[in-house]
Enzyme design. Structure first.
Site, PDB file in Angstrom:
ATOM      1  N   ARG A   1      14.390  -1.494  -8.325  1.00 32.10           N
ATOM      2  CA  ARG A   1      13.229  -1.333  -8.702  1.00 32.10           C
ATOM      3  C   ARG A   1      12.901  -1.214 -10.234  1.00 32.10           C
ATOM      4  O   ARG A   1      13.224  -1.125 -11.022  1.00 32.10           O
ATOM      5  CB  ARG A   1      12.569  -0.671  -7.955  1.00 32.10           C
ATOM      6  CG  ARG A   1      12.938  -0.049  -6.767  1.00 32.10           C
ATOM      7  CD  ARG A   1      11.995  -0.705  -5.885  1.00 32.10           C
ATOM      8  NE  ARG A   1      10.887  -0.791  -5.181  1.00 32.10           N
ATOM      9  CZ  ARG A   1       9.983  -0.464  -4.534  1.00 32.10           C
ATOM     10  NH1 ARG A   1      10.915   0.666  -3.853  1.00 32.10           N
ATOM     11  NH2 ARG A   1       8.259  -0.667  -5.037  1.00 32.10           N
TER      12      ARG A   1
ATOM     13  N   PRO B   1       0.997  -1.522   0.225  1.00 33.42           N
ATOM     14  CA  PRO B   1      -0.099   0.019  -0.332  1.00 33.42           C
ATOM     15  C   PRO B   1       1.141   1.550  -0.237  1.00 33.42           C
ATOM     16  O   PRO B   1       1.776   1.401   0.719  1.00 33.42           O
ATOM     17  CB  PRO B   1      -0.460  -0.078   0.967  1.00 33.42           C
ATOM     18  CG  PRO B   1      -0.820  -1.538   1.375  1.00 33.42           C
ATOM     19  CD  PRO B   1       0.687  -1.923   1.087  1.00 33.42           C
ATOM     20  N   GLU B   2       0.688   2.055  -0.746  1.00 34.83           N
ATOM     21  CA  GLU B   2       1.128   3.339  -1.081  1.00 34.83           C
ATOM     22  C   GLU B   2       0.204   4.176  -0.177  1.00 34.83           C
ATOM     23  O   GLU B   2      -1.185   4.050   0.535  1.00 34.83           O
ATOM     24  CB  GLU B   2       1.549   3.716  -2.399  1.00 34.83           C
ATOM     25  CG  GLU B   2       2.661   2.710  -3.049  1.00 34.83           C
ATOM     26  CD  GLU B   2       2.916   3.131  -3.926  1.00 34.83           C
ATOM     27  OE1 GLU B   2       3.235   4.798  -4.148  1.00 34.83           O
ATOM     28  OE2 GLU B   2       3.831   2.443  -4.968  1.00 34.83           O
TER      29      GLU B   2
ATOM     30  N   LYS C   1       3.136   6.455   5.507  1.00 35.13           N
ATOM     31  CA  LYS C   1       2.179   5.893   5.164  1.00 35.13           C
ATOM     32  C   LYS C   1       1.669   5.043   5.768  1.00 35.13           C
ATOM     33  O   LYS C   1       1.364   3.836   5.956  1.00 35.13           O
ATOM     34  CB  LYS C   1       2.920   4.363   4.297  1.00 35.13           C
ATOM     35  CG  LYS C   1       3.883   4.763   2.827  1.00 35.13           C
ATOM     36  CD  LYS C   1       4.240   3.563   1.773  1.00 35.13           C
ATOM     37  CE  LYS C   1       5.018   4.653   1.136  1.00 35.13           C
ATOM     38  NZ  LYS C   1       5.575   3.128   0.597  1.00 35.13           N
TER      39      LYS C   1
ATOM     40  N   ARG D   1       1.759 -11.180   5.254  1.00 34.65           N
ATOM     41  CA  ARG D   1       3.495 -12.181   5.800  1.00 34.65           C
ATOM     42  C   ARG D   1       3.590 -11.689   7.200  1.00 34.65           C
ATOM     43  O   ARG D   1       5.139 -11.231   7.576  1.00 34.65           O
ATOM     44  CB  ARG D   1       3.546 -11.541   4.247  1.00 34.65           C
ATOM     45  CG  ARG D   1       3.230 -12.153   3.579  1.00 34.65           C
ATOM     46  CD  ARG D   1       4.342 -11.681   2.062  1.00 34.65           C
ATOM     47  NE  ARG D   1       5.889 -11.986   2.414  1.00 34.65           N
ATOM     48  CZ  ARG D   1       6.808 -10.692   1.195  1.00 34.65           C
ATOM     49  NH1 ARG D   1       6.270 -10.825   0.613  1.00 34.65           N
ATOM     50  NH2 ARG D   1       7.946 -11.445   1.556  1.00 34.65           N
TER      51      ARG D   1
END
Ligand SMILES: [Zn+2]
Length: 291
Positions: free
Chosen positions: A277, A2-3, A58, A124
């Protein structure tokens, strides 16, 4: 992961639904997801009423009338789901947003007086919920280091340029992803903003003119704003099971569009690796500057 726009979506959804609700119980199955002492839980969480929901970068902050705050980091796979007279869920997109809860991804459950519940799910287990005195929250290392909020009115182009100039030797994409430069820009939004400002992501900051940095500042703000309006890159309608593809991704110009045509020049979007990335560019619109 999630950003910023997804976390903002979670914040807005929860703010509408949980402010004013009284917490009567909490359950958790994984101590690292909720590292709080039983004493603090009994004294400052149970029996408290939620007074506000905020976001910084965040990270979410659920403020309580006990002068404690639940600080929540969703990390890779965290999500928050409210179930009561209405349902709402956002964060990492999985079936847990729509399925019966708790399920095996549920780490923490808050029980409200009226029978509604808030679930923190995290497959996770990298995310966490911490119960902290409200006046101590700003002392958390993360909050001390994190850069300014790009969407604040007080954050001007000149501030943006100044902060990037301190990273003159970095590549522009690494600087954009560096949370201590500005808060909350992740991979999707970095690629989209660099494409909008026509900057190759490997360009050293020192080679990017102030004029270009100003364009990048505008692009970052525009893209984050559009994405928040769309409910983030995870579909805000996911709770209605209307499909998994994020609504913002429908507007994306380069992200996950490798092999497709650039909307500006028609040439092919390619995927390269920058700062470790996966990075999406149009190598014609975003030409590498050699000097
Ligand atoms: Zn192009």
């Amino acid at each position: 992961m999630p950003e910023l726009p997804e976390v903002e979506t979670v914040k807005r959804g929860l703010k509408r639904l949980i402010v004013g609700r009284k917490i009567i119980n909490v359950e958790w199955d994984w101590p690292k997801s909720f590292p709080s002492s039983e004493e603090d839980v009994n004294d400052y969480l149970i029996g408290s009423v939620i007074t506000d929901v905020k976001r910084r970068a965040k990270v979410l902050k659920i403020e309580l009338d006990s002068d404690y705050t639940l600080v929540i980091h969703l990390k890779m796979t965290g999500q928050l789901v409210f179930r009561g007279d209405e349902s709402f869920g956002a964060g990492h997109p999985t079936d847990s947003l729509v399925n019966d809860l708790p399920d095996k991804s549920t780490r923490v459950t808050l029980f409200f007086e009226d029978g509604s519940k808030l679930f923190f799910n995290d497959q996770r287990k990298f995310g966490w919920v911490r119960l902290i005195p409200t006046d101590m929250v700003k002392e958390i290392n993360f909050f001390k280091k994190v850069g300014p909020e790009p969407l604040e009115d007080s954050f001007k182009a000149a501030d943006f340029i100044k902060r990037f100039r301190r990273r003159n030797n970095s590549g522009i994409k690494s600087a954009l992803l560096d949370q201590t430069v500005i808060a909350g820009v992740g991979n999707i939004y970095a690629d989209e903003a660099l494409y909008a400002a026509r900057i190759h992501p490997e360009t050293k900051v020192t080679k990017v003119s102030d004029k270009k940095l100003k364009q990048l500042y505008k692009a970052v703000r525009e893209i984050l704003t559009i994405s928040i309006e769309a409910g983030g890159s995870t579909d805000r309608n996911y709770v209605d099971a209307e499909g998994k593809k994020g609504s913002y991704l429908k507007f994306a110009n380069v992200f996950r569009r490798e092999g497709e045509s650039c909307m500006r020049c028609g040439r092919e979007i390619t995927k390269i690796k920058v700062a470790g990335r996966g990075t999406h560019i149009c190598s014609f619109c975003q030409r590498r500057r050699l000097k």
